[in-house]
Structure formats: C-alpha cells, structure tokens
Design an enzyme around this catalytic site. Structure first.
Site, PDB file in Angstrom:
ATOM      1  N   LYS A 170       0.991  -0.740   0.075  1.00  9.08           N
ATOM      2  CA  LYS A 170      -0.347   0.292   0.108  1.00  9.08           C
ATOM      3  C   LYS A 170       1.233   1.007  -0.249  1.00  9.08           C
ATOM      4  O   LYS A 170       0.506   1.507  -0.688  1.00  9.08           O
ATOM      5  CB  LYS A 170      -0.998  -0.144   0.783  1.00  9.08           C
ATOM      6  CG  LYS A 170      -1.843   1.813   1.008  1.00  9.08           C
ATOM      7  CD  LYS A 170      -2.492   1.164   0.180  1.00  9.08           C
ATOM      8  CE  LYS A 170      -3.287   2.947   0.193  1.00  9.08           C
ATOM      9  NZ  LYS A 170      -4.483   3.341  -0.280  1.00  9.08           N
ATOM     10  N   LYS A 238       0.728  11.628   5.019  1.00  9.80           N
ATOM     11  CA  LYS A 238       0.582  10.810   6.273  1.00  9.80           C
ATOM     12  C   LYS A 238       1.394   9.294   5.336  1.00  9.80           C
ATOM     13  O   LYS A 238       2.514   9.103   6.012  1.00  9.80           O
ATOM     14  CB  LYS A 238      -0.437   9.981   7.317  1.00  9.80           C
ATOM     15  CG  LYS A 238      -0.787   8.990   7.692  1.00  9.80           C
ATOM     16  CD  LYS A 238      -0.885   7.712   8.340  1.00  9.80           C
ATOM     17  CE  LYS A 238      -2.537   7.839   6.916  1.00  9.80           C
ATOM     18  NZ  LYS A 238      -3.061   6.479   6.344  1.00  9.80           N
TER      19      LYS A 238
END
Ligand code: NAP
Length: 288
Positions: A170, A238
């Site tokens: 991811k 993030k």
C-alpha cells in the site's frame, strides 16, 4: 458469522454499507456518532466500545486514520484486545506502518487471534461502488477464510505476503499516486500560466501515454473547483511519511518521494489538510 467494523469515515461507512448489502450481520463502532446512527437506521447493531464490538464478533475490521489510532483502538484501554477470544480474526484495512502492523499481530497472537493487514486502493468511489483493490498480508488459510468479506467490498483481492506485506504494498501504491498528483498539478499550473486551455490539455493527455486514474478522477474536480475530500490531503502526507520511514529502516533512498512529501507538507501548512488531495493545486496557485 458476525462481523465487527470500527472506523466509519469516508471509506469505512460505504464499505460497511456494502457488507450489509451482501448479507453480513454487522456490529459497528466509531468515535463520533453520526455514521453509527446512519447504520443503526438501517438495522445495524451499535457497539458501545471497541471491546464490546470484539466481544460480539468473529471477524473484526478496523478502518482508522494512522498507526497510533489502530494501536489505541486495538491495544488501548477498553480496546479490542480486552474483548477477544481465541480463533477470532482482526482485519486492519487502515493504511499504517508495516512495522506497527506486525507488532500488533504479535500481541494479538498471544491471545490466539489471527491478523491480516488489508489496506485498500480505489478511493471513496471504489468504497461506494464495492470495487476496491485489496492488498493483503498474513497467512493463506486466514486470507481464504476472509475471502467472502473481501469480495463484498472489493474486486482485485491479492495476498501479497506475510503480516505487514499488505501495508508495504500500500505504501508503494501511495508513493506512485502522490507523485502522480504532484505531476498533474504541475502540468495543469504550467498550462494555465502559458494561457492555454487546461480542460483541453487534460482531455488530450488522458487519451495518451500520460493518462492515469489519478488524472481521470481528480482533474475534473480541480476544473470544477471541487476541493471536498474523497481522500484527505493530510492522510496522503501521512502515507508519504510512512513510506519514507520504511525506506529509512531499509537504508533506501527515495529522493522524489522526499520532495513530494515536502510539497504535501507545505500544502498542509497552508491549511489544506482537511481538503481532498486535489487541493494540492491551491499550493501551486499560491506560487502565482
Ligand atoms: P476518515 O474519513 O478520516 O475516517 C476515519 C474514521 O476513523 C472516522 O470516522 C473517525 O471518527 C474514526 N476514528 C478515528 N479515531 C478513532 C478511534 N480512536 N476510535 C474509533 N473511531 C476512530 O479517513 P478515511 O479516508 O476513511 O481513511 C481511513 C483509512 O483508509 C486511512 O488509513 C487512509 O489512509 C486509508 N485510505 C483512504 C482512502 C480514501 O480515498 N479516503 C483510500 C484508501 C485508503 P471521527 O468521525 O470521530 O473522526
């Protein structure tokens, strides 16, 4: 089989709705009550805490913003860990640090609980349409057991390795997406500065080799001035931070990701964090 769902935000709420549509019996929890009430109105049971949800389900899904959120919800006071029983499965679909994900799986294993990290790609649209791409880390046997759950929310479902591998994949995905967003904003800004029609530029670029899902999904929003979050800019930043942390752990250099992270940080510093990632164009607008 009862399924728990914790974290009903932009992604979690439509994912939970699709699971209900597929016939799953859900028990849900979220920090704020609005999405819980929305699900309650269609007959979904509400848990009173992560601990309560864990006590009531066999498989539990978490869809939370960042590593500290998952640590708090799963391992904190009143957390999932206090309500688990051996044989239970936790599927964390949040994008968090692979290292933290492995650490959580090790703590859960002490209570006989299996964990899969199963972050997703496809954005809010994919969550609503039930067409997410799901990258899973964990044991094959557990992955296969959870397949009906995955099929109710996703289309491309791949076991990519052991615990933590889903999160690693991811983060690679996020590096690719973020750099694509920056390049799109830079190209659109250059076109506008040159006084050429940006809409026509996008139309022709998206028919050629420069085409991408990012451009297809986000450029129309930019052209319409729609900055509402499908994916919050601060969450994209993030993910870049997490990818750079992973690179640091591996003593690996990612110069363009480093620069991209700085550009996203500038945008966040300009107050764009709660807007969608397409709002990065506003940081370029500030440059003139
Ligand atoms: P979001 O809209 O901010 O939703 C996060 C949800 O988690 C909110 O409902 C929040 O509740 C809840 N929450 C936070 N801390 C909690 C806690 N301690 N206990 C219970 N609930 C808590 O974020 P999102 O866009 O759905 O993203 C979720 C995850 O998926 C992130 O890791 C993100 O990076 C990843 N992701 C997002 C997208 C996308 O396009 N949006 C795509 C792929 C992956 P409140 O309502 O109280 O804030």
């Amino acid at each position: 089989m009862k399924v728990g769902f914790i974290g009903l935000g932009i992604m979690g709420l439509p994912m939970a709705k699709n699971m209900v549509k597929s016939g799953f019996n859900l028990v849900v929890y979220n920090r704020s009550m609005k999405p819980v009430k929305e699900l309650n109105a269609i007959g979904v049971e509400a848990g009173s805490s992560p601990r309560d949800v864990a006590m009531k389900c066999d498989i539990l899904i978490t869809m939370l913003p960042d590593s500290p959120d998952v640590q708090e919800v799963v391992l904190g006071k009143g957390g999932v860990i206090e309500g688990v029983k051996p044989g239970m499965i936790l599927i964390d679909m949040s994008t968090i640090s692979p290292k933290v994900s492995v650490e959580i799986s090790e703590v859960l294993a002490e209570s006989g609980v299996e964990m899969l990290d199963a972050p997703v790609s496809g954005g809010q649209k994919g969550a609503i349409e039930g067409s997410l791409s799901i990258m899973v880390g964990g044991k094959k046997k557990i992955f296969e057991k959870c397949m009906p759950v995955f099929k109710s929310i996703g289309k491309t479902i791949v076991l990519v390795g052991g615990n933590g591998a889903g999160e690693t994949v991811k983060l690679c995905n996020q590096v690719i997406c973020a750099i694509n967003i920056v390049s799109m904003c830079e190209g659109m800004s250059l076109c506008r500065r040159a006084g050429v029609d940006v809409e026509k530029m996008i139309e022709v670029v998206n028919g050629g080799l420069g085409a991408s899902n990012i451009i297809a999904n986000l450029a129309p929003k930019i052209l319409e001035g729609d900055m509402a979050p499908g994916f919050k800019l601060r969450l994209q930043q993030k993910d870049l931070r997490l990818a750079l942390q992973l690179a640091e752990e591996l003593n690996f250099s990612m110069p363009v990701t480093g620069l991209t992270n700085q550009i996203f940080r500038i945008a966040e510093g300009k107050g764009l964090g709660e807007k969608g990632t397409q709002a990065l164009i506003e940081a370029y607008n500030l440059l003139g």
